[in-house]
Scaffold this active site. Sequence first.
Site, PDB file in Angstrom:
ATOM      1  N   ASP A  72       0.878  -1.164   0.000  1.00  0.00           N
ATOM      2  CA  ASP A  72       0.000   0.000   0.000  1.00  0.00           C
ATOM      3  C   ASP A  72       0.916   1.215   0.000  1.00  0.00           C
ATOM      4  O   ASP A  72       1.564   1.518   1.008  1.00  0.00           O
ATOM      5  CB  ASP A  72      -0.896   0.001   1.242  1.00  0.00           C
ATOM      6  CG  ASP A  72      -1.870   1.179   1.256  1.00  0.00           C
ATOM      7  OD1 ASP A  72      -1.660   2.150   0.497  1.00  0.00           O
ATOM      8  OD2 ASP A  72      -2.830   1.141   2.050  1.00  0.00           O
ATOM      9  N   TYR A 171      -5.033  17.270 -10.182  1.00  0.00           N
ATOM     10  CA  TYR A 171      -4.290  16.443 -11.136  1.00  0.00           C
ATOM     11  C   TYR A 171      -3.111  17.227 -11.719  1.00  0.00           C
ATOM     12  O   TYR A 171      -1.973  16.748 -11.741  1.00  0.00           O
ATOM     13  CB  TYR A 171      -5.219  15.982 -12.251  1.00  0.00           C
ATOM     14  CG  TYR A 171      -4.534  15.165 -13.334  1.00  0.00           C
ATOM     15  CD1 TYR A 171      -4.394  13.787 -13.191  1.00  0.00           C
ATOM     16  CD2 TYR A 171      -4.051  15.762 -14.492  1.00  0.00           C
ATOM     17  CE1 TYR A 171      -3.784  13.026 -14.175  1.00  0.00           C
ATOM     18  CE2 TYR A 171      -3.438  15.015 -15.483  1.00  0.00           C
ATOM     19  CZ  TYR A 171      -3.306  13.648 -15.318  1.00  0.00           C
ATOM     20  OH  TYR A 171      -2.684  12.903 -16.299  1.00  0.00           O
TER      21      TYR A 171
END
Length: 315
Positions: A72, A171
Amino acid sequence: MAAKSLAGRIALVTGGTRGIGKGIAIELGAAGALVYVTGRTMKSSNGKGGSLEETAEAIRSRGGECVPVQVDHEKSEEVEALFERIAKEQDGRLDILVNNAYKGVEPLLAASGKAFWEVEPSLFDDINNVGLRNHYYCSVYAARLMVPRKQGLIVIISSPGGMRYLFNVAYGVGKAACDRMAADTATELKKYNVASLSLWPGAVLTDTIQASDNGAGFKKTLEKYGKPETAEFAGRIIAHLAQNPSIMQYTGKIVLTADYGETYGIVDTDGTPAVNIRSFSFLFRQVSALSWLSGWMPNFLKLPHWLWHQASNKF
Protein backbone atom coordinates in the site's frame (compact mmCIF):
# COMPACT_ATOMS: atom_id res chain seq x y z
CA MET A 1 16.28 -3.61 -29.50
CA ALA A 2 17.69 -7.08 -29.11
CA ALA A 3 15.72 -9.70 -27.20
CA LYS A 4 16.60 -9.92 -23.50
CA SER A 5 18.55 -6.67 -23.70
CA LEU A 6 17.89 -6.13 -19.99
CA ALA A 7 19.08 -9.55 -18.87
CA GLY A 8 20.61 -9.30 -15.39
CA ARG A 9 18.90 -5.98 -14.60
CA ILE A 10 16.69 -5.51 -11.55
CA ALA A 11 13.60 -3.36 -12.05
CA LEU A 12 10.78 -2.13 -9.82
CA VAL A 13 7.44 -1.02 -11.25
CA THR A 14 5.05 0.45 -8.69
CA GLY A 15 1.33 0.13 -9.26
CA GLY A 16 1.63 -2.67 -11.79
CA THR A 17 -1.64 -4.55 -11.43
CA ARG A 18 -3.37 -2.86 -14.36
CA GLY A 19 -3.07 -0.12 -16.98
CA ILE A 20 0.21 1.51 -17.89
CA GLY A 21 2.04 0.00 -14.93
CA LYS A 22 1.10 -3.51 -15.96
CA GLY A 23 2.12 -2.84 -19.55
CA ILE A 24 5.49 -1.48 -18.45
CA ALA A 25 6.14 -4.43 -16.17
CA ILE A 26 5.32 -6.90 -18.96
CA GLU A 27 7.68 -5.23 -21.43
CA LEU A 28 10.56 -4.93 -18.95
CA GLY A 29 10.14 -8.60 -18.08
CA ALA A 30 10.03 -9.56 -21.76
CA ALA A 31 13.28 -7.63 -22.25
CA GLY A 32 14.96 -9.82 -19.63
CA ALA A 33 14.81 -7.79 -16.43
CA LEU A 34 13.81 -9.35 -13.12
CA VAL A 35 10.77 -7.22 -12.32
CA TYR A 36 9.48 -6.47 -8.85
CA VAL A 37 5.86 -5.36 -9.22
CA THR A 38 3.78 -3.74 -6.50
CA GLY A 39 0.06 -3.39 -6.01
CA ARG A 40 -2.58 -3.53 -3.31
CA THR A 41 -4.23 -6.72 -4.57
CA MET A 42 -2.38 -10.03 -4.73
CA LYS A 43 -5.27 -12.10 -6.07
CA SER A 44 -8.37 -10.86 -7.86
CA SER A 45 -11.57 -11.83 -6.08
CA ASN A 46 -14.16 -9.80 -7.99
CA GLY A 47 -13.59 -11.23 -11.44
CA LYS A 48 -12.74 -7.79 -12.82
CA GLY A 49 -9.03 -8.37 -12.98
CA GLY A 50 -6.26 -6.17 -11.71
CA SER A 51 -4.09 -8.31 -9.43
CA LEU A 52 -0.41 -8.96 -8.87
CA GLU A 53 -0.86 -12.62 -9.71
CA GLU A 54 -2.32 -11.73 -13.12
CA THR A 55 0.55 -9.35 -13.88
CA ALA A 56 3.11 -11.95 -12.80
CA GLU A 57 1.44 -14.57 -15.00
CA ALA A 58 1.49 -12.18 -17.99
CA ILE A 59 5.20 -11.48 -17.47
CA ARG A 60 6.06 -15.15 -17.14
CA SER A 61 4.04 -15.99 -20.26
CA ARG A 62 6.44 -13.72 -22.16
CA GLY A 63 9.46 -15.55 -20.73
CA GLY A 64 10.14 -12.99 -18.02
CA GLU A 65 10.76 -13.18 -14.28
CA CYS A 66 8.59 -11.41 -11.74
CA VAL A 67 8.44 -10.87 -7.99
CA PRO A 68 4.97 -9.62 -7.02
CA VAL A 69 4.92 -7.65 -3.75
CA GLN A 70 1.73 -6.48 -2.04
CA VAL A 71 2.28 -2.85 -1.01
CA ASP A 72 0.00 0.00 0.00
CA HIS A 73 1.95 3.01 -1.26
CA GLU A 74 0.11 5.33 1.10
CA LYS A 75 1.93 3.64 3.97
CA SER A 76 5.54 4.82 4.13
CA GLU A 77 6.60 1.90 6.33
CA GLU A 78 5.48 -0.57 3.64
CA VAL A 79 7.37 1.38 0.99
CA GLU A 80 10.54 1.36 3.07
CA ALA A 81 10.16 -2.39 3.71
CA LEU A 82 9.83 -2.96 -0.04
CA PHE A 83 13.23 -1.42 -0.76
CA GLU A 84 14.80 -3.21 2.19
CA ARG A 85 13.57 -6.47 0.70
CA ILE A 86 14.99 -5.66 -2.74
CA ALA A 87 18.32 -4.65 -1.22
CA LYS A 88 18.49 -7.89 0.76
CA GLU A 89 17.44 -10.19 -2.08
CA GLN A 90 19.51 -8.48 -4.80
CA ASP A 91 22.67 -7.67 -2.87
CA GLY A 92 21.87 -3.96 -2.76
CA ARG A 93 21.14 -3.67 -6.47
CA LEU A 94 18.30 -1.88 -8.25
CA ASP A 95 18.77 -0.73 -11.84
CA ILE A 96 15.37 0.68 -12.82
CA LEU A 97 12.60 2.33 -10.82
CA VAL A 98 9.33 3.20 -12.53
CA ASN A 99 7.22 5.48 -10.33
CA ASN A 100 3.77 4.66 -11.63
CA ALA A 101 1.59 3.93 -8.57
CA TYR A 102 -1.53 6.09 -8.66
CA LYS A 103 -4.51 5.74 -6.37
CA GLY A 104 -6.59 8.66 -7.62
CA VAL A 105 -8.13 7.39 -10.86
CA GLU A 106 -11.60 6.68 -9.48
CA PRO A 107 -11.83 9.93 -7.42
CA LEU A 108 -10.55 11.78 -10.49
CA LEU A 109 -13.23 10.24 -12.67
CA ALA A 110 -15.92 11.00 -10.09
CA ALA A 111 -14.85 14.66 -9.99
CA SER A 112 -14.83 15.02 -13.77
CA GLY A 113 -16.56 18.21 -14.91
CA LYS A 114 -16.63 19.79 -11.46
CA ALA A 115 -14.74 22.92 -10.40
CA PHE A 116 -12.16 22.45 -7.66
CA TRP A 117 -14.30 24.20 -5.03
CA GLU A 118 -17.21 21.90 -5.78
CA VAL A 119 -15.22 18.88 -4.67
CA GLU A 120 -13.98 18.07 -1.17
CA PRO A 121 -10.34 19.23 -0.75
CA SER A 122 -9.43 15.68 0.26
CA LEU A 123 -9.38 14.97 -3.49
CA PHE A 124 -5.89 16.48 -3.50
CA ASP A 125 -4.69 13.82 -1.06
CA ASP A 126 -6.53 11.05 -2.91
CA ILE A 127 -4.63 11.94 -6.06
CA ASN A 128 -1.25 13.06 -4.77
CA ASN A 129 -0.47 11.04 -1.64
CA VAL A 130 0.38 8.08 -3.87
CA GLY A 131 0.78 9.84 -7.23
CA LEU A 132 3.36 12.34 -5.93
CA ARG A 133 4.43 11.96 -2.30
CA ASN A 134 5.05 8.23 -2.71
CA HIS A 135 7.14 8.87 -5.83
CA TYR A 136 9.47 11.01 -3.73
CA TYR A 137 9.83 8.30 -1.09
CA CYS A 138 10.53 5.66 -3.74
CA SER A 139 13.05 7.90 -5.48
CA VAL A 140 14.91 8.46 -2.21
CA TYR A 141 15.16 4.76 -1.43
CA ALA A 142 16.04 3.86 -5.02
CA ALA A 143 18.79 6.48 -5.14
CA ARG A 144 20.34 5.00 -2.01
CA LEU A 145 20.79 1.75 -3.93
CA MET A 146 21.80 3.28 -7.26
CA VAL A 147 24.28 5.98 -6.21
CA PRO A 148 26.88 3.63 -4.64
CA ARG A 149 26.91 1.59 -7.87
CA LYS A 150 26.96 4.73 -10.04
CA GLN A 151 24.25 3.48 -12.37
CA GLY A 152 20.49 3.48 -12.57
CA LEU A 153 17.36 4.92 -14.11
CA ILE A 154 14.41 6.52 -12.32
CA VAL A 155 11.29 7.16 -14.40
CA ILE A 156 8.29 9.12 -13.17
CA ILE A 157 5.10 8.58 -15.16
CA SER A 158 3.56 12.01 -15.79
CA SER A 159 1.47 13.72 -18.47
CA PRO A 160 0.86 17.00 -20.36
CA GLY A 161 -1.31 17.94 -17.38
CA GLY A 162 1.95 19.13 -15.85
CA MET A 163 2.17 21.86 -18.48
CA ARG A 164 -1.42 22.92 -19.10
CA TYR A 165 -4.79 22.43 -17.44
CA LEU A 166 -6.06 18.88 -17.84
CA PHE A 167 -8.92 17.16 -15.98
CA ASN A 168 -8.75 19.22 -12.76
CA VAL A 169 -6.57 21.32 -10.48
CA ALA A 170 -5.32 18.58 -8.16
CA TYR A 171 -4.29 16.44 -11.14
CA GLY A 172 -2.33 19.24 -12.82
CA VAL A 173 -0.57 20.31 -9.63
CA GLY A 174 0.54 16.73 -9.03
CA LYS A 175 1.84 16.19 -12.56
CA ALA A 176 3.69 19.52 -12.62
CA ALA A 177 5.35 18.50 -9.36
CA CYS A 178 6.29 15.11 -10.82
CA ASP A 179 8.02 16.83 -13.73
CA ARG A 180 9.87 19.14 -11.36
CA MET A 181 10.85 16.20 -9.15
CA ALA A 182 12.42 14.44 -12.11
CA ALA A 183 14.34 17.58 -13.07
CA ASP A 184 15.61 18.39 -9.58
CA THR A 185 16.56 14.84 -8.61
CA ALA A 186 18.45 14.60 -11.90
CA THR A 187 20.50 17.66 -10.93
CA GLU A 188 21.78 15.90 -7.83
CA LEU A 189 22.08 12.41 -9.37
CA LYS A 190 23.85 13.28 -12.60
CA LYS A 191 27.37 13.18 -11.19
CA TYR A 192 26.68 9.63 -10.02
CA ASN A 193 25.62 8.49 -13.51
CA VAL A 194 22.03 7.92 -12.36
CA ALA A 195 19.37 9.23 -14.74
CA SER A 196 16.01 10.60 -13.63
CA LEU A 197 13.34 11.66 -16.09
CA SER A 198 9.64 12.27 -16.53
CA LEU A 199 7.82 10.17 -19.12
CA TRP A 200 4.67 11.38 -20.84
CA PRO A 201 2.74 8.53 -22.48
CA GLY A 202 0.13 9.53 -25.01
CA ALA A 203 -3.56 8.83 -24.54
CA VAL A 204 -4.03 5.37 -23.04
CA LEU A 205 -7.57 4.07 -22.66
CA THR A 206 -6.96 1.92 -19.59
CA ASP A 207 -9.24 -0.83 -18.30
CA THR A 208 -10.19 1.34 -15.31
CA ILE A 209 -11.44 4.20 -17.48
CA GLN A 210 -13.34 1.87 -19.79
CA ALA A 211 -15.04 0.10 -16.91
CA SER A 212 -15.87 3.17 -14.84
CA ASP A 213 -19.39 4.63 -14.76
CA ASN A 214 -17.73 8.05 -14.39
CA GLY A 215 -15.37 7.71 -17.35
CA ALA A 216 -17.47 9.38 -20.07
CA GLY A 217 -15.71 12.75 -19.79
CA PHE A 218 -12.28 11.15 -19.87
CA LYS A 219 -13.20 9.01 -22.85
CA LYS A 220 -14.36 12.12 -24.71
CA THR A 221 -11.04 13.85 -23.96
CA LEU A 222 -9.04 10.81 -25.04
CA GLU A 223 -10.99 10.53 -28.30
CA LYS A 224 -9.40 13.81 -29.42
CA TYR A 225 -6.04 12.06 -29.44
CA GLY A 226 -7.01 9.66 -32.18
CA LYS A 227 -5.53 6.17 -31.92
CA PRO A 228 -4.63 5.56 -28.25
CA GLU A 229 -1.34 4.05 -27.21
CA THR A 230 -1.36 0.62 -25.63
CA ALA A 231 -0.17 0.28 -22.06
CA GLU A 232 2.79 -1.74 -23.35
CA PHE A 233 4.17 1.08 -25.53
CA ALA A 234 5.51 3.02 -22.53
CA GLY A 235 7.19 -0.20 -21.40
CA ARG A 236 8.93 -0.54 -24.74
CA ILE A 237 10.21 3.02 -24.42
CA ILE A 238 11.54 2.46 -20.89
CA ALA A 239 13.16 -0.84 -21.87
CA HIS A 240 15.05 0.99 -24.61
CA LEU A 241 15.96 3.93 -22.36
CA ALA A 242 17.42 1.57 -19.79
CA GLN A 243 19.95 0.16 -22.25
CA ASN A 244 20.56 3.35 -24.24
CA PRO A 245 24.25 4.38 -24.01
CA SER A 246 23.10 7.98 -24.47
CA ILE A 247 20.64 7.84 -21.55
CA MET A 248 22.22 10.79 -19.74
CA GLN A 249 21.18 13.16 -22.52
CA TYR A 250 17.60 12.59 -21.34
CA THR A 251 18.17 12.98 -17.61
CA GLY A 252 16.20 15.80 -16.02
CA LYS A 253 13.97 16.12 -19.06
CA ILE A 254 10.43 15.31 -20.05
CA VAL A 255 10.39 12.48 -22.59
CA LEU A 256 7.32 11.96 -24.76
CA THR A 257 6.83 8.31 -25.65
CA ALA A 258 5.92 9.22 -29.24
CA ASP A 259 8.99 11.46 -29.66
CA TYR A 260 11.34 8.80 -28.35
CA GLY A 261 9.65 6.12 -30.40
CA GLU A 262 10.12 8.14 -33.59
CA THR A 263 13.79 8.75 -32.80
CA TYR A 264 14.59 5.08 -32.31
CA GLY A 265 12.00 3.43 -34.54
CA ILE A 266 9.98 1.91 -31.72
CA VAL A 267 6.41 1.02 -32.68
CA ASP A 268 3.37 0.02 -30.67
CA THR A 269 2.12 -3.55 -30.37
CA ASP A 270 0.13 -3.23 -33.61
CA GLY A 271 3.28 -2.33 -35.53
CA THR A 272 2.36 1.33 -36.04
CA PRO A 273 3.97 4.45 -34.54
CA ALA A 274 2.26 6.30 -31.72
CA VAL A 275 0.32 9.53 -32.30
CA ASN A 276 2.58 12.49 -31.57
CA ILE A 277 0.75 15.34 -29.84
CA ARG A 278 3.42 17.77 -31.12
CA SER A 279 2.73 16.99 -34.76
CA PHE A 280 0.89 19.63 -36.78
CA SER A 281 -1.31 16.83 -38.09
CA PHE A 282 -2.52 16.15 -34.55
CA LEU A 283 -2.78 19.83 -33.57
CA PHE A 284 -4.90 20.75 -36.59
CA ARG A 285 -7.31 17.93 -35.73
CA GLN A 286 -8.03 19.67 -32.43
CA VAL A 287 -9.33 22.81 -34.17
CA SER A 288 -12.52 22.12 -36.09
CA ALA A 289 -11.94 24.95 -38.58
CA LEU A 290 -8.51 23.56 -39.43
CA SER A 291 -9.18 19.84 -39.14
CA TRP A 292 -9.30 19.48 -42.94
CA LEU A 293 -5.59 20.36 -43.03
CA SER A 294 -4.70 17.42 -40.82
CA GLY A 295 -4.60 14.90 -43.64
CA TRP A 296 -2.26 17.12 -45.65
CA MET A 297 0.35 17.42 -42.92
CA PRO A 298 3.20 14.88 -42.86
CA ASN A 299 3.76 13.44 -39.38
CA PHE A 300 7.38 14.57 -39.21
CA LEU A 301 6.33 18.24 -39.07
CA LYS A 302 6.11 19.02 -35.36
CA LEU A 303 5.82 22.03 -33.09
CA PRO A 304 9.27 22.73 -31.58
CA HIS A 305 9.57 22.00 -27.87
CA TRP A 306 10.51 25.60 -27.06
CA LEU A 307 7.43 26.95 -28.82
CA TRP A 308 5.15 24.31 -27.34
CA HIS A 309 6.37 25.31 -23.90
CA GLN A 310 5.12 28.85 -24.49
CA ALA A 311 1.58 27.46 -24.30
CA SER A 312 2.11 26.85 -20.59
CA ASN A 313 1.63 29.45 -17.88
CA LYS A 314 5.36 29.93 -17.36
CA PHE A 315 7.09 33.12 -18.40
